[in-house]
Design an enzyme around this catalytic site. Structure first.
Site, PDB file in Angstrom:
ATOM      1  N   THR A 113     -19.462  26.032 -13.147  1.00 46.62           N
ATOM      2  CA  THR A 113     -18.220  25.668 -14.354  1.00 46.62           C
ATOM      3  C   THR A 113     -18.365  26.396 -15.594  1.00 46.62           C
ATOM      4  OG1 THR A 113     -18.273  23.504 -13.525  1.00 46.62           O
ATOM      5  CG2 THR A 113     -17.251  24.014 -15.704  1.00 46.62           C
ATOM      6  N   ARG A 143     -25.761  30.442  -3.892  1.00 44.83           N
ATOM      7  CA  ARG A 143     -25.207  30.839  -2.729  1.00 44.83           C
ATOM      8  C   ARG A 143     -24.029  31.940  -2.889  1.00 44.83           C
ATOM      9  NH1 ARG A 143     -25.187  25.237  -3.274  1.00 44.83           N
ATOM     10  NH2 ARG A 143     -23.365  25.109  -4.357  1.00 44.83           N
ATOM     11  N   LYS A 148     -30.720  16.673 -27.171  1.00 44.38           N
ATOM     12  CA  LYS A 148     -29.872  17.272 -28.273  1.00 44.38           C
ATOM     13  C   LYS A 148     -30.501  16.879 -29.564  1.00 44.38           C
ATOM     14  CE  LYS A 148     -25.655  17.502 -25.167  1.00 44.38           C
ATOM     15  NZ  LYS A 148     -24.498  16.950 -24.966  1.00 44.38           N
TER      16      LYS A 148
END
Length: 435
Positions: A17, A50, A208
Site C-alpha cells: 500500500t 511476489r 510510536k
C-alpha cells in the site's frame, strides 16, 4: 553541456500500500522533485516477495526477490524500507547504513525495539537515517522534535497516534455504541485490520511512544520501556460517565520528563485509555485522525494534527525524507545524528502520578461509603468527588480521585476487591488534562 547533476539512485524495499504510493508520487512529481533536490531521482530496483503480482504501470524489470542483493548494489544511494517487522529489515538496513547509504524507513516496530542498532550503524557508516513516516503518517512531527525544538527543553508529549482506536472511541462517544459494535464498524470501513490486536491492545501506539520519547528527551527508549494498557475494556457506561464529567475517552501516549521518587531526573512513557476534558485540544480529534500535543519550556504548547495512516499520507512523509536524504548526498552533508546524550532512566509506572475514575458495584447498605473511603485513605489516595446511584439492594459508586501515584491506586483497587461489600470493580480509568 548539461549542468544537471547525476541522478540520486533509489532502492525500494516493499511495494504494498505505501510502497506503491511512493512509486506513484516519484513518477508524478518527478520534475518538481528534481527542481527541489537539484538532481533527478532514479528508482533502480524494488524488492518484493511476489514479483509476478500485478502492480499497475510499474516496470516489471525493476522487481527482484533479492532484497539484500539490491541493498548491496554499488549503484544504490538511498534505501527506502516500507516492509515492516524486525527481521530481515534490520539486516537490510544495517547493511545499507554501514556501507554509507542513506536510509528512509517507516518501520516503527524496528525503531522502537532496536533503533539503537540502526543509529549505531548510521554513525559507523556516516550515513543518514530518516524515519518521519514511522509516527503519525503525513504529520510533520519527528523532524520538529529532532531539529526545530533542539534548542528547547521538551517536558511532555501527549498524543493520539493510532487512527483505528481513535475511530472506535470517537464512534462510541458519538453514538453510545459499545466497543464491539464500534470495532465492527471500523473493520467494515477498513480502519481496523482483520486482527486488530496491535491497535486495540496498544502495541502500535507503544512503539510510536518510544520513538517520540527518544527524540523529545534525548534518551534511548524502547517499546519494552513503555507501560501499555489496551482499550478493549472501555465500555459504553464509561463513555457515558465521561460525558457526565464533561470529558471524552481517548487512547493516549504520554511521555513526560520529571523527577522520580528520589528527585532525580527521569522519563515516564505510557499508553492507556484516559478521560480528558472536552476543552482539551486532543478531545476534538475525531475519526481516524492523529494529533500530538507537545509542551516545551520556551516554545510553550504546540499541536500537530492530521491523517496518521493510509498509503498516500504515509508515502508523503516517506517522500519528504527521500528529498532530504537526496539533498544531503548532493551537497555532501549529513542529517543531524542521534541525540541520546541525556541517558535518563525510565521511571516505573508505579511512580507516575495522575487522577483516576473508578466505578464500583457495591451493596447498598449503611456504612458502605465510609468503608470504601477508608480504603482510599489507607493508601493515601485522596477522593475528589463521589457519585452514587442505587437499584434495589445494589448501588454504583463512581469515585474520582486527586492525583496519586499509580502504585497507591493499584494497592487501593486490590484492597477494594477483597471487601465483601464490593460486588465488582466495573472500571478503572486514568483522568488527564486537569478535569
Amino acid at each position: 553541456m548539461s549542468s544537471e547533476k547525476p541522478a540520486v539512485r533509489l532502492a525500494l524495499l516493499g511495494c504494498g500500500t505505501v510502497g506503491s504510493e511512493v512509486v506513484r508520487l516519484l513518477h508524478e512529481q518527478a520534475a518538481d522533485l528534481t527542481a527541489r533536490i537539484g538532481a533527478p531521482l532514479e528508482l533502480v530496483g524494488i524488492a518484493v516477495r511476489r514479483p509476478g503480482r500485478q502492480r499497475g504501470t510499474i516496470d516489471p524489470a525493476l522487481f527482484t526477490t533479492d532484497a539484500l542483493g539490491l541493498v548491496k548494489r554499488d549503484d544504490v544511494d538511498v534505501v527506502i524500507e516500507v516492509v515492516g517487522g524486525i527481521e530481515p529489515s534490520r539486516t537490510w538496513l544495517t547493511e545499507a547504513l554501514r556501507a554509507g547509504k542513506s536510509v528512509v524507513t517507516a518501520n516503527k516496530a524496528l525503531l522502537a525495539e532496536d533503533g539503537a542498532t540502526l543509529h549505531d550503524a548510521a554513525a559507523e557508516g556516516g550515513a543518514d537515517l530518516y524515519y518521519e513516516a514511522a509516527v503519525a503518517g503525513a504529520i510533520p512531527l519527528l523532524r520538529p522534535l529532532r531539529e526545530s525544538l533542539h534548542g528547547d527543553r521538551v517536558t511532555r508529549v501527549t498524543g493520539i497516534v493510532n487512527g483505528t482506536t481513535n475511530f472506535i472511541l470517537s464512534s462510541m462517544d458519538a453514538t453510545g455504541a459499545g466497543f464491539g459494535e464500534a470495532l465492527d464498524e471500523a473493520t467494515e470501513l477498513g480502519y481496523a485490520e482483520a486482527d486488530p490486536t496491535a491497535d486495540v491492545e496498544g502495541f502500535d501506539a507503544a512503539a510510536k511512544a518510544a520513538i517520540l520519547a527518544s527524540l523529545a528527551f534525548h534518551t534511548r527508549v524502547t517499546a519494552a520501556d513503555v507501560f501499555r494498557e489496551g482499550m478493549t475494556g472501555v465500555t459504553a457506561a464509561d463513555m457515558a460517565s465521561a460525558k457526565e464529567m464533561g470529558c471524552t475517552i481517548k487512547l493516549l501516549c504520554i511521555a513526560q520528563r520529571g523527577p522520580d521518587s528520589t528527585g532525580n531526573e527521569s522519563v515516564s512513557v505510557r499508553v492507556h485509555p484516559a478521560m480528558i476534558p472536552r476543552s482539551h485540544p486532543l478531545a476534538g480529534v475525531g475519526d481516524a485522525f492523529n494529533a500530538v500535543f507537545v509542551e516545551a519550556e520556551a516554545a510553550g504548547q504546540l499541536m500537530f494534527y492530521g491523517r496518521g495512516a493510509g498509503g498516500t499520507p504515509t508515502a508523503s512523509a516517506v517522500l519528504g525524507d527521500i528529498v532530504a536524504a537526496a539533498r544531503n548526498r548532493i551537497s555532501g552533508t549529513r542529517a543531524p545524528s542521534e541525540s541520546s546524550y541525556a541517558h535518563l532512566p525510565i521511571r516505573p509506572i508505579g511512580e507516575s502520578v495522575t487522577r483516576y475514575h473508578i466505578s464500583l458495584d457495591v451493596a447498598d447498605r449503611q456504612g458502605v461509603l465510609a468503608t470504601v473511603a477508608g480504603v482510599f485513605a489507607k493508601h493515601e489516595v485522596s477522593i475528589a468527588t463521589v457519585r452514587q446511584s442505587g437499584r434495589e439492594e445494589d448501588a454504583t459508586l463512581v469515585i474520582v480521585t486527586h492525583g496519586a501515584p499509580d502504585a497507591n491506586l493499584a494497592a487501593t483497587v486490590e484492597d477494594l476487591r477483597s471487601l465483601d461489600i464490593v460486588r465488582s470493580i466495573a472500571s478503572v480509568l486514568r483522568v488527564e488534562g486537569g478535569v
